[in-house]
Structures are given as structure tokens and as C-alpha cells.
Design a protein around this motif. Structure first.
Motif, PDB file in Angstrom:
ATOM      1  N   GLN A  48       0.851  -1.190   0.000  1.00 41.39           N
ATOM      2  CA  GLN A  48       0.000   0.000   0.000  1.00 41.39           C
ATOM      3  C   GLN A  48       0.887   1.240   0.000  1.00 41.39           C
ATOM      4  O   GLN A  48       1.891   1.284   0.693  1.00 41.39           O
ATOM      5  N   PHE A  50       0.427   5.504   0.374  1.00 40.47           N
ATOM      6  CA  PHE A  50      -0.377   6.703   0.595  1.00 40.47           C
ATOM      7  C   PHE A  50       0.512   7.919   0.342  1.00 40.47           C
ATOM      8  O   PHE A  50       1.604   8.021   0.899  1.00 40.47           O
ATOM      9  N   GLU A  81      -3.206   5.432  -3.075  1.00 45.62           N
ATOM     10  CA  GLU A  81      -4.159   6.528  -2.938  1.00 45.62           C
ATOM     11  C   GLU A  81      -3.435   7.825  -2.615  1.00 45.62           C
ATOM     12  O   GLU A  81      -2.426   7.802  -1.901  1.00 45.62           O
ATOM     13  N   VAL A  83      -3.809  11.461  -0.711  1.00 43.51           N
ATOM     14  CA  VAL A  83      -4.549  11.966   0.442  1.00 43.51           C
ATOM     15  C   VAL A  83      -4.440  13.482   0.485  1.00 43.51           C
ATOM     16  O   VAL A  83      -3.332  14.026   0.404  1.00 43.51           O
ATOM     17  N   ASN A  85      -5.495  16.817   2.796  1.00 45.18           N
ATOM     18  CA  ASN A  85      -6.051  17.456   3.989  1.00 45.18           C
ATOM     19  C   ASN A  85      -5.300  18.761   4.227  1.00 45.18           C
ATOM     20  O   ASN A  85      -4.792  19.016   5.312  1.00 45.18           O
ATOM     21  N   SER A  92      -2.283  13.051   7.754  1.00 38.34           N
ATOM     22  CA  SER A  92      -3.403  12.173   7.418  1.00 38.34           C
ATOM     23  C   SER A  92      -2.929  10.936   6.671  1.00 38.34           C
ATOM     24  O   SER A  92      -3.448   9.835   6.877  1.00 38.34           O
ATOM     25  N   ALA A  93      -1.947  11.092   5.794  1.00 39.66           N
ATOM     26  CA  ALA A  93      -1.410   9.940   5.065  1.00 39.66           C
ATOM     27  C   ALA A  93      -0.787   8.938   6.032  1.00 39.66           C
ATOM     28  O   ALA A  93      -0.968   7.722   5.901  1.00 39.66           O
ATOM     29  N   LYS A  95      -1.610   8.603   9.213  1.00 38.52           N
ATOM     30  CA  LYS A  95      -2.711   8.011   9.972  1.00 38.52           C
ATOM     31  C   LYS A  95      -3.358   6.875   9.183  1.00 38.52           C
ATOM     32  O   LYS A  95      -3.633   5.795   9.732  1.00 38.52           O
ATOM     33  N   LEU A  96      -3.583   7.088   7.897  1.00 42.84           N
ATOM     34  CA  LEU A  96      -4.188   6.048   7.072  1.00 42.84           C
ATOM     35  C   LEU A  96      -3.247   4.853   6.906  1.00 42.84           C
ATOM     36  O   LEU A  96      -3.694   3.703   6.858  1.00 42.84           O
ATOM     37  N   MET A  99      -3.613   2.916  10.048  1.00 49.66           N
ATOM     38  CA  MET A  99      -4.891   2.218  10.088  1.00 49.66           C
ATOM     39  C   MET A  99      -4.896   1.001   9.176  1.00 49.66           C
ATOM     40  O   MET A  99      -5.456  -0.046   9.517  1.00 49.66           O
ATOM     41  N   ALA A 100      -4.270   1.128   8.007  1.00 49.50           N
ATOM     42  CA  ALA A 100      -4.247   0.014   7.059  1.00 49.50           C
ATOM     43  C   ALA A 100      -3.534  -1.196   7.647  1.00 49.50           C
ATOM     44  O   ALA A 100      -3.983  -2.336   7.498  1.00 49.50           O
TER      45      ALA A 100
END
Length: 398
Positions: A48, A50, A81, A83, A85, A92-93, A95-96, A99-100
Motif C-alpha cells: 500500500q 499513501f 491513494e 490523500v 487534507n 493524514s497519510a 494516519k491512514l 490504520m491500514a
């Protein structure tokens, strides 16, 4: 949830990039992968990507940046993806990415924050940044971030007794730190007397947005930073076992009213307070445990108020702490050892990731002349809009 840690970091030189926007972003990513020991075979573990950026489409004219970066790095078919913000896109990137991995959707994530700000004129850049204002209640009336910061600074000065000289003290501190940071935009020692003396202040430190002067705000920068994240239960299997595992111990984010004038207490940064509390609670630590902090000081006043909203100092005493030297490199609560946005630079989407890179280096003991002794807990605040959307991160060393 699974434990998530950072095993690789990369960072371009902030300032004026001499390569294309995509190449600058790729260079930071490659440095992070190399730092983690992710040679060609191990890059297949990245499932992944980000990319945090505010203006890739508007300024660099690249809308599919994450896809382009994956292809450039030859790590297809990784999920990708972009991101957005605002200036908190990088936070935010991250944080994602956390989370992933924590959720089990991914095992290894590349996070890149990037921005090319100097490809446009100063006026175009000011307008580009102002597009994060409310599209009906603020932007059409010519409001800009410096204008908001000037009004906010005046309110804080009137309420808490902050003086212009206090802002200059922080600016001098940040420039001193940046001189020790090879990737900082500005390597220039600043003398307090030169930017505060009434006899020549208008020449050396002119007004920009009263009461803010030139040295009270950050420069316009290009730059990119990157992180390689991995699940703790995959670190050894993926060949990253020899790298320090800097744990993403807590993440939090919060929003405030998008129309700044609607806030109940105009001198408060509520989203900072709430985001920091979430990150502290998740990490199981408090403000007194923090050894080093990277706070989002696009305007120097923000370092003052964020240091209070995060609990590092009591409300109304952040400027007194700076005045007493407590936030200096060898003070009791070092803030912005990288030079902060003030002197390291502020390529919007790159800033949140850059803050984490600095904290990782501090927690690894790899910060060189700006090293904070025995740093174990780091805090980052990445500030979107004018406190509209804030991301807080707590890192801990094993």
C-alpha cells in the motif's frame, strides 16, 4: 490491533527543488526504502502507498500522483491513494498508513508527503493556500492564511501578554536548530537584536500581516519526505529485523468549525487539544512523558499555542517557557529541533511526514548535533487550514 512501526525514513532537501515534482517524491521514497534495507526483493512487500499532498493537481498538474509514484518506483501492483487534507495531508497519510496495517488490510505501507510550492509566483501560491478557506464565507472576501494568523496573534497577545519579542525569540531558536539540519530550507543564523531593534526593524524584519513580521512565518518551500511502515509481526519475516522499530503508539485527529469566526473561543485551537488527547490516550502517555515535539509553526504564534493545547505548558505560559529557554534544543522540553516550519520549511503536504522523520531520527539517536539525549517519546502536531483539521501522532522507541 496490530502494532505498527516505522523502519525507514527519507527526506529531500527543502527549498527550491532542482528536479521534477515526481522525481523529488520518488527520491524521498527510495531513501526511506534504502534506510529500511528494502532492496529490490523486499520492495515486493510494500502492498500500500499513501501520498499526502495538497496541490499536486493544482500546482504540479499531476492528479494521479500515487499511481504515478508506484509505477515510477516499480512496486506495482501495490494499492495506491493520494490523500488531501491541506497542510495536514502528510499527517493524514501517516494516519491512514497506520490504520491500514493495524486493521490487517496491509502489512507494509509506504507513506510519502510531497509538495512543489515554488513552481508558481508568490501571489499564485498565496491564493493556492487560501483555497482551504471556507468557499463562501471566507475565500471570496480575500482572506488569506497570513491574515488569519495576524488576527489570531493580536488576540493572543492581548489576552495572554505575548510580546513581539517572544515570537522573535522562537524564530531565533528555530533558525539555530535548522542550521544543524542538513535538509532544512534556511541555513542562516538569526541575531535577535537584528530583527527586534526599532531602529532598523522595518528593513530587517518588515511587517507582513500586522503584527506578524517576516521572521514570524515560514518560507515557501518545495520538498518531500517518506516513511516505511511495517507490522510488528512481519518485521523479521520481511527482513527489517535489524532496524529500530519506532512504534506509532498513538494517532488522533479532530476538526473545528471551518468558518474561523464561528469558534466560541477565538484564541483556542480546539482541534489541536482534542487530537492530542486522542493520541496520548491511545499511546498510554501524557504530556509529561514527551521528550521532544515537532509542532506546526507555519506562523510562530502557533508553536506557542500548540505547546499549551497539547499540555506541554499551562495555557498562557507557552511564550514564557520559550522566553526562559525551556523549548530550546537543550531545554527541558525541546520543540522543533528540526528547525520547524519556520526555518526547515513548509512544503504543505510534506510537512506532516517530515515532522515524523525528525522524531524517528531523534528516537533512534540519529539526529547528530541536534540530538535530544535519551529521547523515547515524540509528539507531532500537523495543522490543517487554520486549525480546521488537525492530526496528532505519538511515537515511542522500544
Amino acid at each position: 490491533m496490530r502494532e505498527v512501526g516505522i523502519v525507514g525514513v527519507g527526506h529531500s532537501k527543502f527549498g527550491k527543488s532542482d528536479v521534477s515534482f515526481l522525481e523529488m517524491s520518488a527520491q524521498a521514497a527510495l531513501e526511506a526504502m534504502d534506510d529500511a534495507g528494502a532492496k529490490t526483493g523486499r520492495r515486493n512487500h510494500i502492498d500500500q502507498v499513501f501520498v499526502g499532498t495538497m496541490g499536486a493537481g493544482m500546482v504540479a498538474r499531476i492528479s494521479g500522483l500515487a499511481s504515478a509514484l508506484v509505477d515510477t518506483l516499480n512496486i506495482r501492483p501495490a494499492m495506491a491513494e493520494t490523500v488531501e487534507n491541506g497542510p495536514a495531508s502528510g499527517g493524514s497519510a501517516l494516519k491512514l498508513g497506520y490504520m491500514a496495517i493495524a486493521s490487517g488490510v496491509a502489512n507494509c505501507v509506504l507513506v510519502v508527503g510531497t509538495e512543489g510550492m515554488r513552481a508558481v509566483t508568490g501571489w499564485e501560491g498565496t491564493d493556492f493556500v487560501a483555497t482551504m478557506m471556507h468557499p463562501e464565507a471566507e475565500y471570496p472576501y480575500g482572506l488569506t492564511l497570513p491574515a488569519f494568523a495576524g488576527m489570531f496573534t493580536r488576540l493572543v497577545m492581548d489576552k495572554y501578554g505575548v510580546e513581539s519579542k517572544d515570537l522573535s525569540i522562537i524564530a531565533v531558536k528555530d533558525h539555530d536548530n535548522a542550521c544543524l539540519n542538513p535538509v532544512a530550507h534556511i541555513h542562516r543564523k538569526v541575531i535577535l537584536e537584528r530583527i527586534t531593534n526599532p531602529a532598523y526593524i522595518n528593513a530587517t524584519n518588515p511587517l507582513v500581516a500586522d503584527p506578524l513580521r517576516q521572521f514570524d512565518m515560514c518560507p515557501v518551500s518545495d520538498g518531500a519526505a517518506a516513511l516505511l511502515l511495517v507490522a510488528k509481526d512481519k518485521q523479521e519475516e520481511y527482513g527489517f529485523g535489524d532496524k529500530p522499530f519506532i512504534k506509532v503508539a498513538g494517532v488522533g485527529s479532530a476538526t473545528d468549525t471551518h468558518v474561523v469566526a464561528n469558534r466560541e473561543v477565538p484564541t483556542d485551537l480546539l482541534a489541536v487539544r482534542l487530537a492530542a488527547k486522542k493520541a496520548y490516550d491511545m499511546a498510554g502517555v501524557g504530556p509529561k512523558d514527551v521528550d521532544v515535539a515537532e509542532l506546526h509553526d507555519a506562523f510562530v504564534i502557533l508553536e506557542v499555542v500548540e505547546s499549551e493545547e497539547t499540555g506541554l505548558f499551562p495555557r498562557g505560559e507557552g511564550h514564557l517557557a520559550a522566553r526562559a529557554g525551556k523549548t530550546a534544543l537543550h531545554g527541558e522540553m525541546p520543540i522543533n529541533t528540526s528547525g520547524g516550519l519556520k526555518a526547515k520549511g513548509h512544503p504543505l503536504g510534506a510537512t506532516g511526514v517530515s515532522q515524523i522523520v525528525e522524531l524517528v531520527r531523534q528516537l533512534r539517536g540519529e539526529a547528530g548535533e541536534r540530538q535530544v539525549p535519551d529521547a523515547k517519546v515524540g509528539l507531532a502536531i500537523n495543522f490543517g487550514g487554520f486549525g480546521n483539521n488537525v492530526v496528532a501522532t505519538v511515537l515511542t522507541a522500544e
